[in-house]
Design an enzyme around this catalytic site. Structure first.
Site, mmCIF file in Angstrom:
data_model
loop_
_atom_site.group_PDB
_atom_site.id
_atom_site.type_symbol
_atom_site.label_atom_id
_atom_site.label_comp_id
_atom_site.label_asym_id
_atom_site.label_seq_id
_atom_site.Cartn_x
_atom_site.Cartn_y
_atom_site.Cartn_z
ATOM 1 N N GLU A 283 36.345 84.768 -36.009
ATOM 2 C CA GLU A 283 35.094 84.590 -36.759
ATOM 3 C C GLU A 283 35.377 84.136 -38.191
ATOM 4 O O GLU A 283 34.641 83.333 -38.760
ATOM 5 C CB GLU A 283 34.289 85.894 -36.804
ATOM 6 N N ARG B 225 37.799 87.484 -20.904
ATOM 7 C CA ARG B 225 37.230 88.764 -21.369
ATOM 8 C C ARG B 225 35.767 88.664 -21.754
ATOM 9 O O ARG B 225 35.126 89.680 -22.029
ATOM 10 C CB ARG B 225 38.046 89.296 -22.550
ATOM 11 N N CYS C 191 34.531 92.709 -35.223
ATOM 12 C CA CYS C 191 35.065 93.955 -35.772
ATOM 13 C C CYS C 191 34.315 94.294 -37.060
ATOM 14 O O CYS C 191 33.519 93.504 -37.574
ATOM 15 C CB CYS C 191 36.565 93.820 -36.033
ATOM 16 N N TYR D 29 26.660 98.214 -47.234
ATOM 17 C CA TYR D 29 26.947 97.800 -48.601
ATOM 18 C C TYR D 29 26.763 96.289 -48.660
ATOM 19 O O TYR D 29 27.361 95.557 -47.878
ATOM 20 C CB TYR D 29 28.403 98.151 -48.934
HETATM 21 ZN ZN LIG Z 1 37.107 90.600 -36.962
#
Ligand SMILES: [Zn+2]
Length: 137
Positions: free
Chosen positions: A58, A84, A90, A127
């Protein structure tokens, strides 16, 4: 299910899946990402794994897009190698994507549960870096 699920850009998912199938190799490149630019273009990239913190696909796609003059991304998806399927971003990527593109949609889920959600849904009570800079207004 989130409150703001959007239609899924299946062409984008297939673009990432194609790169995952054809360009991922070994342990260094295990994930592919595809992003839809505001002008309709699709930009793709793969991760550059390294134990020191090599960037996820990304993040590479954000830089690859900028290198092509694309600074406004509307939707992003990541797909893993070895079939997958769609892999959610993440925590680090969620934060970066939100700070770069607050209006971004992220495709998550798998199979018949694949869906596009606002990046803000992936980081509730987050945040927001821009809100804490001296010139924030
Ligand atoms: Zn990542």
């Amino acid at each position: 299910m989130t409150s703001q699920t959007k239609p899924v850009d299946h062409e984008l998912v297939e673009a990432a899946a194609h790169v995952a199938r054809t360009r991922c190799r070994g342990d260094n490149h295990t994930m592919a990402a595809a992003a839809r630019a505001r002008d309709g273009r699709i930009v793709t990239a793969v991760n550059a794994y390294h134990f020191t913190g090599g960037p996820c696909a990304e993040l590479v796609v954000v830089g690859a897009a900028a290198a092509q003059g694309v600074y406004e991304l509307e939707t992003i998806v990541a797909v893993g190698d070895r079939e997958r399927g769609v892999v959610p971003p993440c925590g680090r990527c969620r934060q970066v994507l939100l700070d770069y593109f607050p209006g971004l949609k992220v495709i998550v889920g798998d199979g018949d549960r694949v869906r596009a959600v606002p990046v803000t849904d992936l980081l509730p009570e987050t945040y927001v870096w821009a809100d804490h800079q001296l010139d924030a207004g």
